[in-house]
Motif scaffolding. Structure first.
Motif, PDB file in Angstrom:
ATOM      1  N   HIS A  10       8.040  -1.180   5.544  1.00  0.00           N
ATOM      2  CA  HIS A  10       8.725  -2.340   4.971  1.00  0.00           C
ATOM      3  C   HIS A  10       8.584  -2.402   3.450  1.00  0.00           C
ATOM      4  O   HIS A  10       8.333  -3.466   2.879  1.00  0.00           O
ATOM      5  CB  HIS A  10       8.207  -3.634   5.603  1.00  0.00           C
ATOM      6  N   GLY A  11       8.707  -1.238   2.804  1.00  0.00           N
ATOM      7  CA  GLY A  11       8.685  -1.197   1.343  1.00  0.00           C
ATOM      8  C   GLY A  11       7.329  -1.304   0.712  1.00  0.00           C
ATOM      9  O   GLY A  11       7.214  -1.440  -0.512  1.00  0.00           O
ATOM     10  N   LEU A  12       6.273  -1.222   1.508  1.00  0.00           N
ATOM     11  CA  LEU A  12       4.902  -1.315   0.998  1.00  0.00           C
ATOM     12  C   LEU A  12       4.119  -0.062   1.360  1.00  0.00           C
ATOM     13  O   LEU A  12       4.327   0.520   2.434  1.00  0.00           O
ATOM     14  CB  LEU A  12       4.174  -2.531   1.584  1.00  0.00           C
ATOM     15  N   VAL A  13       3.192   0.357   0.488  1.00  0.00           N
ATOM     16  CA  VAL A  13       2.274   1.443   0.824  1.00  0.00           C
ATOM     17  C   VAL A  13       1.161   0.858   1.671  1.00  0.00           C
ATOM     18  O   VAL A  13       0.403  -0.001   1.215  1.00  0.00           O
ATOM     19  CB  VAL A  13       1.690   2.098  -0.447  1.00  0.00           C
ATOM     20  N   ILE A  14       1.054   1.306   2.919  1.00  0.00           N
ATOM     21  CA  ILE A  14       0.023   0.757   3.805  1.00  0.00           C
ATOM     22  C   ILE A  14      -1.174   1.694   3.947  1.00  0.00           C
ATOM     23  O   ILE A  14      -2.235   1.284   4.411  1.00  0.00           O
ATOM     24  CB  ILE A  14       0.598   0.439   5.197  1.00  0.00           C
ATOM     25  N   ALA A  15      -0.999   2.949   3.535  1.00  0.00           N
ATOM     26  CA  ALA A  15      -2.115   3.895   3.595  1.00  0.00           C
ATOM     27  C   ALA A  15      -1.761   5.134   2.797  1.00  0.00           C
ATOM     28  O   ALA A  15      -0.593   5.463   2.624  1.00  0.00           O
ATOM     29  CB  ALA A  15      -2.420   4.292   5.041  1.00  0.00           C
ATOM     30  N   GLN A  16      -2.767   5.831   2.299  1.00  0.00           N
ATOM     31  CA  GLN A  16      -2.577   7.141   1.685  1.00  0.00           C
ATOM     32  C   GLN A  16      -3.889   7.888   1.683  1.00  0.00           C
ATOM     33  O   GLN A  16      -4.965   7.290   1.681  1.00  0.00           O
ATOM     34  CB  GLN A  16      -1.993   7.038   0.285  1.00  0.00           C
ATOM     35  N   GLY A  17      -3.781   9.217   1.730  1.00  0.00           N
ATOM     36  CA  GLY A  17      -4.981  10.043   1.780  1.00  0.00           C
ATOM     37  C   GLY A  17      -4.672  11.360   2.471  1.00  0.00           C
ATOM     38  O   GLY A  17      -3.504  11.752   2.625  1.00  0.00           O
ATOM     39  N   GLY A  18      -5.726  12.049   2.919  1.00  0.00           N
ATOM     40  CA  GLY A  18      -5.557  13.312   3.615  1.00  0.00           C
ATOM     41  C   GLY A  18      -5.024  13.107   5.021  1.00  0.00           C
ATOM     42  O   GLY A  18      -5.026  11.987   5.546  1.00  0.00           O
ATOM     43  N   PRO A  19      -4.552  14.182   5.671  1.00  0.00           N
ATOM     44  CA  PRO A  19      -3.962  14.069   7.012  1.00  0.00           C
ATOM     45  C   PRO A  19      -4.858  13.393   8.038  1.00  0.00           C
ATOM     46  O   PRO A  19      -4.397  12.536   8.796  1.00  0.00           O
ATOM     47  CB  PRO A  19      -3.685  15.532   7.391  1.00  0.00           C
ATOM     48  N   GLU A  20      -6.130  13.744   8.065  1.00  0.00           N
ATOM     49  CA  GLU A  20      -7.035  13.166   9.072  1.00  0.00           C
ATOM     50  C   GLU A  20      -7.223  11.674   8.864  1.00  0.00           C
ATOM     51  O   GLU A  20      -7.195  10.890   9.811  1.00  0.00           O
ATOM     52  CB  GLU A  20      -8.386  13.886   9.052  1.00  0.00           C
ATOM     53  N   ALA A  21      -7.426  11.276   7.605  1.00  0.00           N
ATOM     54  CA  ALA A  21      -7.629   9.860   7.311  1.00  0.00           C
ATOM     55  C   ALA A  21      -6.394   9.044   7.672  1.00  0.00           C
ATOM     56  O   ALA A  21      -6.490   7.964   8.258  1.00  0.00           O
ATOM     57  CB  ALA A  21      -7.974   9.676   5.838  1.00  0.00           C
ATOM     58  N   VAL A  22      -5.225   9.560   7.339  1.00  0.00           N
ATOM     59  CA  VAL A  22      -3.976   8.838   7.617  1.00  0.00           C
ATOM     60  C   VAL A  22      -3.712   8.776   9.117  1.00  0.00           C
ATOM     61  O   VAL A  22      -3.306   7.737   9.656  1.00  0.00           O
ATOM     62  CB  VAL A  22      -2.800   9.512   6.880  1.00  0.00           C
TER      63      VAL A  22
END
Length: 290
Positions: A259-271
């Motif tokens: 919905h137009g917001l960054v809700i998470a970012q990081g490496g594949p495992e973390a995400v």
């Protein structure tokens, strides 16, 4: 040169009263493969359109550190005039210049290229001609040189052909050089579009759903090609993709939108294990996410 090739700060894109993007921030490191993921309607393609100049963002900042300089993407598209511009002549002149001559072509010249979710090839032109068109800024357009076929004209044409065949070899389409682009299979057209983007000499390429419509074998070949772009040619890759197996296998960094917001970012495992990401894709009760 900064280790961060692309910096997005508090990016906003509003269409009337609809907030397609709201306060989106992330960084892409040079030489990385990064993915922008999220459910349908999350705003991923809108981000790409802002990064590449197809939309002029409502607010925020996009800085591209490529071709030996830092480029303010929003500025070169022509920012809205403000009161201070009329007080400072140099600033006013800059705004007028970019209003008149700014545009997506300047973003490409600054070192960023893209492909599209819907393939946009010149289907009535040959595969080779598609790659030559992409290099039109490098051609010798001197009328006299062309009419008399001077060495400068021949040398320029030779360089364009060398570049075109180089990228055709990378994407395994050399044998199809003289076929019409519209006659290629869907997967081959996808590869041709990537080659055409690479002919513009970018340092970072944005791929909008490159695996859409591909079978598993074609997807695996595409993933390998993306690694070759990064490992063999030093190209930074940012992609939008719904094939999570591909995303998780090739990405160094993942940014998740909803919905137009960054809700998470990081490496594949973390995400992959983030409760907010799981909720965005699969749905969850509000208290579970909290």
């Amino acid at each position: 040169m900064s280790d961060v090739i692309l910096s997005v700060e508090r990016l906003m894109m509003h269409f009337g009263g609809i907030k397609a993007l709201n306060d989106v921030s992330f960084e892409i490191r040079r030489g990385s493969i990064s993915a922008l993921i999220g459910p349908n309607g999350a705003g991923k393609t809108t981000v790409f359109n802002c990064l590449t100049g197809f939309y002029s963002a409502t607010g925020g900042k996009i800085l591209l550190n490529a071709q030996g300089r830092s480029t303010d993407v929003i500025q070169i598209l022509g920012e809205p005039f403000q009161f201070d511009d009329f007080v400072k002549p140099s600033q006013f002149g800059s705004r007028v210049w970019y209003k008149m001559f700014g545009g997506t072509h300047l973003v490409n010249r600054a070192g960023l290229a893209r492909t599209f979710q819907n393939i946009r090839l010149f289907k009535e032109m040959t595969v080779l001609e598609n790659l030559l068109v992409a290099q039109h800024m490098l051609a010798n357009r001197n009328l006299i040189a062309g009419v008399f076929n001077l060495p400068s004209y021949r040398n320029a044409e030779s360089r364009l052909l060398d570049t075109a065949f180089y990228w055709l070899e990378v994407v395994d389409l050399v044998e199809h050089a003289n076929r019409l682009a519209g006659e290629l299979s869907y997967g081959q057209q996808r590869r041709l579009e990537i080659a055409r983007a690479m002919c513009t000499g970018p340092e970072i390429i944005c791929l909008d759903e490159p695996a859409a419509g591909l079978n598993p074998a074609e997807t695996a070949a595409l993933a390998n090609m993306i690694r070759v772009l990064r490992d063999g040619h030093g190209i930074t890759v940012l992609l939008i993709e719904h094939d999570m197996n591909m995303v998780m296998s090739i990405s160094d960094h993942i940014v998740v939108l909803d919905h137009g917001l960054v809700i998470a970012q990081g490496g594949p495992e973390a995400v992959k294990n983030d409760p907010k990401v799981i909720a965005a894709y699969l749905g969850a009760e509000e208290e579970e996410v909290a």
